[in-house]
Design a protein around this motif. Structure first.
Motif, mmCIF file in Angstrom:
data_model
loop_
_atom_site.group_PDB
_atom_site.id
_atom_site.type_symbol
_atom_site.label_atom_id
_atom_site.label_comp_id
_atom_site.label_asym_id
_atom_site.label_seq_id
_atom_site.Cartn_x
_atom_site.Cartn_y
_atom_site.Cartn_z
ATOM 1 N N VAL A 154 48.175 50.298 36.236
ATOM 2 C CA VAL A 154 47.309 49.739 35.193
ATOM 3 C C VAL A 154 46.390 50.776 34.547
ATOM 4 C CG1 VAL A 154 47.332 47.431 36.185
ATOM 5 C CG2 VAL A 154 45.498 49.009 36.793
ATOM 6 N N GLN A 212 32.886 53.157 30.385
ATOM 7 C CA GLN A 212 33.112 52.809 28.984
ATOM 8 C C GLN A 212 32.338 51.564 28.555
ATOM 9 O OE1 GLN A 212 37.288 53.356 27.620
ATOM 10 N NE2 GLN A 212 37.694 53.855 29.741
ATOM 11 N N GLU A 223 43.484 53.533 27.342
ATOM 12 C CA GLU A 223 44.113 53.359 26.033
ATOM 13 C C GLU A 223 43.057 53.401 24.925
ATOM 14 O OE1 GLU A 223 46.084 49.509 24.750
ATOM 15 O OE2 GLU A 223 47.521 50.408 26.123
ATOM 16 N N GLU A 224 43.404 54.026 23.818
ATOM 17 C CA GLU A 224 42.415 54.053 22.714
ATOM 18 C C GLU A 224 42.823 53.089 21.622
ATOM 19 O OE1 GLU A 224 39.423 55.236 22.447
ATOM 20 O OE2 GLU A 224 39.744 55.733 24.543
ATOM 21 N N ILE A 244 48.938 49.518 48.421
ATOM 22 C CA ILE A 244 48.928 48.530 47.338
ATOM 23 C C ILE A 244 48.032 48.988 46.193
ATOM 24 C CG2 ILE A 244 48.187 46.216 46.680
ATOM 25 C CD1 ILE A 244 49.049 45.200 49.339
ATOM 26 N N PHE A 245 46.821 49.412 46.527
ATOM 27 C CA PHE A 245 45.888 49.696 45.432
ATOM 28 C C PHE A 245 46.171 50.998 44.728
ATOM 29 C CE2 PHE A 245 43.713 46.044 47.000
ATOM 30 C CZ PHE A 245 43.296 45.472 45.817
ATOM 31 N N SER A 266 36.382 54.465 35.859
ATOM 32 C CA SER A 266 36.779 54.832 34.499
ATOM 33 C C SER A 266 36.623 53.643 33.554
ATOM 34 C CB SER A 266 38.197 55.405 34.458
ATOM 35 O OG SER A 266 39.063 54.656 35.238
ATOM 36 N N MET A 267 36.616 52.418 34.105
ATOM 37 C CA MET A 267 36.273 51.266 33.261
ATOM 38 C C MET A 267 34.764 51.206 33.050
ATOM 39 S SD MET A 267 38.939 48.237 34.328
ATOM 40 C CE MET A 267 37.744 47.256 35.085
ATOM 41 N N LEU A 306 39.634 54.011 39.476
ATOM 42 C CA LEU A 306 40.066 53.101 38.413
ATOM 43 C C LEU A 306 38.868 52.351 37.833
ATOM 44 C CD1 LEU A 306 42.502 51.652 36.974
ATOM 45 C CD2 LEU A 306 42.222 49.886 38.694
ATOM 46 N N VAL A 349 35.520 44.153 45.821
ATOM 47 C CA VAL A 349 36.961 44.335 46.020
ATOM 48 C C VAL A 349 37.295 45.351 47.109
ATOM 49 C CG1 VAL A 349 37.612 43.552 43.728
ATOM 50 C CG2 VAL A 349 37.184 45.966 44.103
ATOM 51 N N VAL A 369 48.914 49.847 42.347
ATOM 52 C CA VAL A 369 48.411 49.006 41.251
ATOM 53 C C VAL A 369 47.588 49.839 40.271
ATOM 54 C CG1 VAL A 369 46.835 47.128 40.677
ATOM 55 C CG2 VAL A 369 48.441 46.864 42.553
ATOM 56 N N TYR A 382 46.062 51.036 30.769
ATOM 57 C CA TYR A 382 45.302 50.034 30.018
ATOM 58 C C TYR A 382 43.826 50.383 29.950
ATOM 59 C CZ TYR A 382 49.427 47.150 30.610
ATOM 60 O OH TYR A 382 50.690 46.670 30.581
ATOM 61 N N VAL A 383 43.379 51.165 30.929
ATOM 62 C CA VAL A 383 41.958 51.463 31.026
ATOM 63 C C VAL A 383 41.556 52.604 30.093
ATOM 64 C CG1 VAL A 383 40.212 52.322 32.617
ATOM 65 C CG2 VAL A 383 41.774 50.561 33.351
#
Lengths: 50, 242, 232
Positions: B235, B175, B241-242, B227-228, B171-172, B168, B190, B231, B238-239
């Motif tokens: 989410v 960008q 999304e264009e 959990i992760f 991939s953020m 996750l 984290v 999650v 959102y990461v």
């Protein structure tokens, strides 16, 4: 039991840190606010010229 | 480059049977990554060489005499996995981004979370391969027996959690402008629970402690993984999304 | 940007007055603690700062989740404000904690769960700010920030639990005064009153600073939009 003299020194250091960091933070808020206001003013003037 | 739908000869079936389309999409992404890696081997070789270098550095940094070794081994192993892991995660996403694959995947008519699970599974595969190589090498180099079923469970659980968050965050990170340096900075603070629990559980198993003493850490790892993964699944949209 | 509303102006004055009153209470009203004497007075503001840090942490998590649901830029501003305030106040809490620890247990830093978790939370927030710095597009920046805030909000409590687990199974003796370090010294009612007053004071200061920081964020957004318009 901690010696009074040592204890007072550390206490003063602690409160100095609290006051300094808080003051610096508030100062930085002021500064950033002022700079943004100036930017805003400049941008508005540029827009008027266009 | 393989398109994600290549295994599915009737693209319209994705719409009709979403669940199998979802699984097919995940499978296609994993297959694409593994096949590409099988051809180029650039990711795995970099991770492996890096992992071995980390172990080498630890050897000189810590002077691993037999006594220190007993205490330090779990920590060294997990530090190695964590460092090699970021290298792999970063590279795997950067390749995706640079070759325009990510855009291609996003255009594909599949659920976005299929991309997440696909990438997570292939990243996990890379990480496990590195671990499978590192463990025997470490055993030989330091004359320590690491073939312990408990340790293997810990490594599996730890890697799942690490990769779940890491995919996750990578991939953020790819960008951003600072993508080369950002991933470890985002990831390490984290994943500390994983590192703590995995190191403690590993050393518990290696020292032959009773299972009841190790179980809290295993439970912690399981909780973190569940959990992760959930999650990140929620989410991920959102990461990308264009 | 509108001028400061009346309530905010009242809050400004109230914050300053309450802060002075809290200082007065700490130094003039609260009695000296028997073993640690003066240095124990750090405790009141230390706890209050940690409390504000916690408030900021919770506010950031809530704002992040609301942003992910509503996709409204104003929640991004709230989230950034909360993160920044939490960062500043946790720094104060960590440093004052260390200063207090030195004479009490002979070391500036002990890997005590709360202290360590606060330090890790600071790392999460610094990473958050670096992430924002690397993103230019406001929409993407807001989305990524909210996602990272959420990840941090979930992982930090788990970190705390895992460090505590780590400590209970392998206890580390930090010093004879280790119970005092937890704030477990016998508190007289005057000490308690002082602590609660400090907590109240810093809560007001939190609201006040939070509000100012949100206004700053709104102004920054205005400027950013004008700049983008100018570029087009």
């Amino acid at each position: 039991m901690i010696e009074y003299a040592t204890s007072i020194k550390y206490m003063l250091a602690g409160y100095a840190v609290i006051l300094t960091v808080l003051a610096l933070y508030i100062l930085s808020l002021f500064n950033r606010w002022r700079n943004l206001k100036r930017d805003l003013q400049t941008l508005k003037e540029i827009q008027k010229k266009d | 480059m393989n398109r994600p739908q290549t295994t599915d000869h009737r693209p319209s079936s994705i719409v009709r049977r979403p669940s199998s389309g979802f699984l097919n999409a995940i499978g296609a992404i994993v297959w694409k990554d593994l096949a590409a890696e099988l051809r180029s081997r650039e990711l795995l070789s970099a991770m492996l060489v890096f992992a071995l270098l980390v172990i080498l550095i630890f050897n000189f940094a810590l002077e691993l005499d037999p006594l220190t070794r007993r205490v330090a081994t779990p920590g060294i192993l997990w530090a190695t996995f964590a460092f090699a892991g970021t290298l792999g995660l970063n590279r795997s996403m950067a390749v995706e981004k640079d070759r325009g694959c990510l855009d291609g995947l996003l255009l594909a008519p599949v659920d976005r979370s299929a991309i997440y699970f696909g990438k997570t599974i292939s990243n996990l595969a890379f990480m496990l391969i590195v671990e499978v190589v590192v463990l025997p090498v470490y055993s030989v180099l330091y004359n320590t027996n690491l073939f312990n079923p408990g340790l293997i469970v810990v490594i599996l659980l730890g890697s799942v959690g690490y990769v779940a968050v890491g995919t996750l965050l990578s991939s953020m990170a790819v960008q951003t402008r600072t993508r080369d340096v950002l991933l470890p900075i985002l990831l390490f603070p984290v994943v500390i629970p994983i590192l703590i629990a995995a190191v403690k559980a590993s050393s518990g198993f290696l020292q032959g402690l009773a299972l009841t003493e190790v179980m809290p850490y295993i439970n912690l790892l399981i909780v973190y993984d569940v959990i992760f993964t959930a999650v990140a699944y929620m989410v991920f949209d959102y990461v990308v999304e264009e | 940007m509108k001028p400061q509303p009346i309530v905010l102006k009242v809050l400004n004055v109230a914050s300053v007055l309450l802060f002075l009153a809290a200082l007065g209470m700490v130094f003039l009203y609260a009695p000296l603690e028997a073993t640690m004497n003066y240095v124990q007075k750090i405790f009141y503001f230390h706890v209050a700062n940690a409390w504000v840090g916690m408030l900021g942490f919770i506010a950031a998590a809530v704002a992040g989740v609301v942003y992910l649901i509503k996709h409204d830029q104003k929640w991004d501003i709230v989230e950034l404000a909360a993160v920044e305030i939490s960062l500043v106040f946790f720094i104060i809490a960590i440093v004052t904690g260390s200063i207090w620890a030195r004479p009490s247990w002979g070391a500036y830093w002990t890997w005590e769960p709360r202290l360590t978790t606060a330090a890790i939370l600071e790392m999460v927030y610094i990473a958050y700010l670096l992430l924002r710095q690397g993103l230019d597009d406001p929409d993407r920046r807001a989305r990524f920030s909210a996602v990272y805030t959420l990840i941090g909000a979930i992982s930090v409590p788990i970190t705390f639990m895992s460090i505590r687990l780590f400590r209970t199974i392998h206890p580390v003796v930090i010093g004879t005064n280790s119970t005092a370090s937890q704030g477990n010294f016998d508190m007289t009612s005057k000490m308690l009153a002082t602590m609660f007053f400090a907590l109240f004071t810093f809560s007001v200061i939190f609201v006040n600073l939070f509000w100012h920081r949100i206004r700053l964020g709104q102004l920054a957004q205005q400027v950013e939009q004008l700049k983008l318009e100018e570029l087009q």
